[in-house]
Structures are given as structure tokens and as C-alpha cells.
Design a protein around this motif. Structure first.
Motif, mmCIF file in Angstrom:
data_model
loop_
_atom_site.group_PDB
_atom_site.id
_atom_site.type_symbol
_atom_site.label_atom_id
_atom_site.label_comp_id
_atom_site.label_asym_id
_atom_site.label_seq_id
_atom_site.Cartn_x
_atom_site.Cartn_y
_atom_site.Cartn_z
ATOM 1 N N SER A 2 0.827 -1.200 0.000
ATOM 2 C CA SER A 2 0.000 0.000 0.000
ATOM 3 C C SER A 2 0.866 1.256 0.000
ATOM 4 O O SER A 2 0.565 2.236 -0.699
ATOM 5 C CB SER A 2 -0.922 -0.012 1.220
ATOM 6 O OG SER A 2 -1.746 1.123 1.249
ATOM 7 N N PRO A 41 -9.791 6.357 -7.068
ATOM 8 C CA PRO A 41 -9.858 7.228 -5.893
ATOM 9 C C PRO A 41 -10.709 8.472 -6.114
ATOM 10 O O PRO A 41 -11.184 9.078 -5.143
ATOM 11 C CB PRO A 41 -8.391 7.609 -5.657
ATOM 12 C CG PRO A 41 -7.595 6.588 -6.373
ATOM 13 C CD PRO A 41 -8.410 6.175 -7.544
ATOM 14 N N HIS A 60 -11.585 -2.533 -5.470
ATOM 15 C CA HIS A 60 -11.652 -2.019 -4.104
ATOM 16 C C HIS A 60 -10.260 -1.623 -3.611
ATOM 17 O O HIS A 60 -10.100 -0.624 -2.901
ATOM 18 C CB HIS A 60 -12.269 -3.066 -3.180
ATOM 19 C CG HIS A 60 -13.756 -3.169 -3.296
ATOM 20 N ND1 HIS A 60 -14.619 -2.509 -2.449
ATOM 21 C CD2 HIS A 60 -14.531 -3.828 -4.183
ATOM 22 C CE1 HIS A 60 -15.874 -2.771 -2.803
ATOM 23 N NE2 HIS A 60 -15.850 -3.570 -3.847
ATOM 24 N N ASP A 100 -9.067 1.937 -2.061
ATOM 25 C CA ASP A 100 -8.664 2.006 -0.657
ATOM 26 C C ASP A 100 -7.189 2.328 -0.436
ATOM 27 O O ASP A 100 -6.813 2.799 0.637
ATOM 28 C CB ASP A 100 -8.970 0.676 0.040
ATOM 29 C CG ASP A 100 -10.463 0.378 0.084
ATOM 30 O OD1 ASP A 100 -11.266 1.333 -0.029
ATOM 31 O OD2 ASP A 100 -10.820 -0.811 0.227
ATOM 32 N N HIS A 101 -6.334 2.084 -1.448
ATOM 33 C CA HIS A 101 -4.892 2.190 -1.205
ATOM 34 C C HIS A 101 -4.218 3.284 -2.028
ATOM 35 O O HIS A 101 -2.994 3.294 -2.157
ATOM 36 C CB HIS A 101 -4.229 0.833 -1.468
ATOM 37 C CG HIS A 101 -4.675 -0.228 -0.502
ATOM 38 N ND1 HIS A 101 -4.041 -0.450 0.710
ATOM 39 C CD2 HIS A 101 -5.715 -1.103 -0.556
ATOM 40 C CE1 HIS A 101 -4.669 -1.431 1.350
ATOM 41 N NE2 HIS A 101 -5.674 -1.840 0.603
ATOM 42 N N PRO A 131 -4.825 7.005 -1.491
ATOM 43 C CA PRO A 131 -5.459 8.210 -0.932
ATOM 44 C C PRO A 131 -4.900 9.480 -1.553
ATOM 45 O O PRO A 131 -3.739 9.824 -1.352
ATOM 46 C CB PRO A 131 -5.113 8.114 0.561
ATOM 47 C CG PRO A 131 -3.822 7.353 0.587
ATOM 48 C CD PRO A 131 -3.881 6.363 -0.545
#
Length: 206
Positions: free
Chosen positions: A126, A164, A178, A182-183, A185
Motif C-alpha cells: 500500500s 480514488p 476495491h 482504498d490504497h 489516498p
């Protein structure tokens, strides 16, 4: 005569081809494939991934190869720079994106599907994804698209970097997508990426 392309719902690699063909004003005959039964892909191309393009007697898989083929057969409007050195830069970016950038999100998705995911591994991958955002932000300094004019690099990267900003479409339950939400930002440190995503999203798809 329309090109035939086999696809599955929400595929990032399929959207690459849709953007490239849309830019060139090409007509695509889309053939939907059941994600749980990919036998038609294997019969056509010897592998199970989409997209698969059929153009006469030619059957081509792998989205960057298809984008390059569309450029070769339908050069106007272009997706690659005419200058040899600049084209090589775009091709290097595409190779980096596919071989290196895509590795961490794929590894995270695979890890999340395990009975007991290794969270420390996921955290490391991540961080790699988050760190790469700075490169895209820098590429967009002073220009609207990754290499100046809209082109192959934008077609290759947008379907992945859009998540994103645009989020998940309804009914998209793909773990990999997903992960892309989520990874990566963006926060308020990557305004150029967000503006680029919204700019590319306005481009036509075939």
C-alpha cells in the motif's frame, strides 16, 4: 466493418481499448463474456483474459498490444508522439506501468483473498502505491495529460487511477478495484491527478 472485442464487466484493461478506439472514432462490436465461463476466450486466443480483439483473421490479446495495433492500423488521430524519442518515453512509461506499478495492487488483491491475509505485507504494498502517486502528479505539472497531448499513456493509466476520484460503479464487487479505491489516498496533495481523471473521463469511449 466494426472491430470485435470480447470483454467482461468493469474490466480496467477493456476500458483502455474503449478509450483508444473512442479517440480514433472506431466502431467496436462488443461481445460480453461471462467471468465464470471464459472458454470462448481460451478457444479464440489460448488464454482467459480480456480484452481480446478480432479483426478479420487476426486475434489479439493484451490491452497495450491492442492499443499499439489500433495506432498502427488507424494512425489518425494519433495516440503516440510522432517524434521517435518521445514515443520511446511513452512506451517506457507503459512498460513500467504494466510491469511494476500494477504489481502492488495485484499482490494486495491476491493477499486479501487468502483465509488469513498478511497485513504487514499489505501495508508495505500500500505504501508503494501511495508513493507512486507523486510521480503521476509530477508528470502532470504544466500539462493536461501525462505526456502533453491525450494519448496512449492516458488510456493505459486512467482506468486504474480513476478509482480514488470516481469511486466504484454500482455492482462492481471486484476485489482489485476495491484495492484501487482504498490504497491510493489522494487527499489534497494530488490536485493535478484529480483534475486529470475528470478531464480524461470526459473523453469518448467506443
Amino acid at each position: 466493418m466494426a472491430l470485435r472485442v470480447y470483454r467482461i464487466p468493469f474490466s480496467t484493461n477493456v476500458e483502455r481499448v474503449a478509450l483508444a478506439a473512442g479517440h480514433k472514432g472506431l466502431e467496436i462490436e462488443w461481445v460480453d463474456v461471462d467471468p465464470d465461463d471464459r472458454s470462448v476466450l481460451e478457444q479464440l486466443s489460448g488464454q482467459s483474459l480480456v480484452p481480446v480483439l478480432v479483426d478479420g483473421d487476426d486475434v489479439v490479446s493484451d490491452s497495450p498490444v491492442i492499443v499499439a495495433l489500433l495506432e498502427a492500423r488507424h494512425p489518425d488521430p494519433p495516440l503516440f508522439p510522432a517524434d521517435e524519442a518521445r514515443r520511446a518515453e511513452v512506451e517506457l512509461f507503459i512498460d513500467w506501468f504494466n510491469r511494476l506499478w500494477k504489481r502492488p495492487p495485484n499482490l494486495i488483491a491476491d493477499e486479501l483473498l487468502k483465509p488469513s491475509p498478511d497485513q504487514s505485507q499489505i501495508e508495505g504494498w500500500s505504501k508503494e502505491m501511495a508513493a507512486a502517486l507523486g510521480r503521476f502528479e509530477s508528470l502532470l505539472a504544466g500539462r493536461d495529460y501525462l505526456f502533453g497531448e491525450f494519448g496512449a499513456a492516458d488510456c493505459i493509466a486512467f482506468p486504474f487511477l480513476k478509482y480514488p476520484v470516481l469511486g466504484l460503479p454500482p455492482d462492481d464487487e471486484e476485489t482489485f478495484h476495491h484495492v484501487l479505491v482504498d490504497h491510493m489516498p489522494l487527499g489534497d496533495r494530488h490536485p493535478r491527478i484529480e483534475a486529470w481523471v475528470r478531464r480524461v473521463d470526459r473523453h469518448p469511449r467506443a
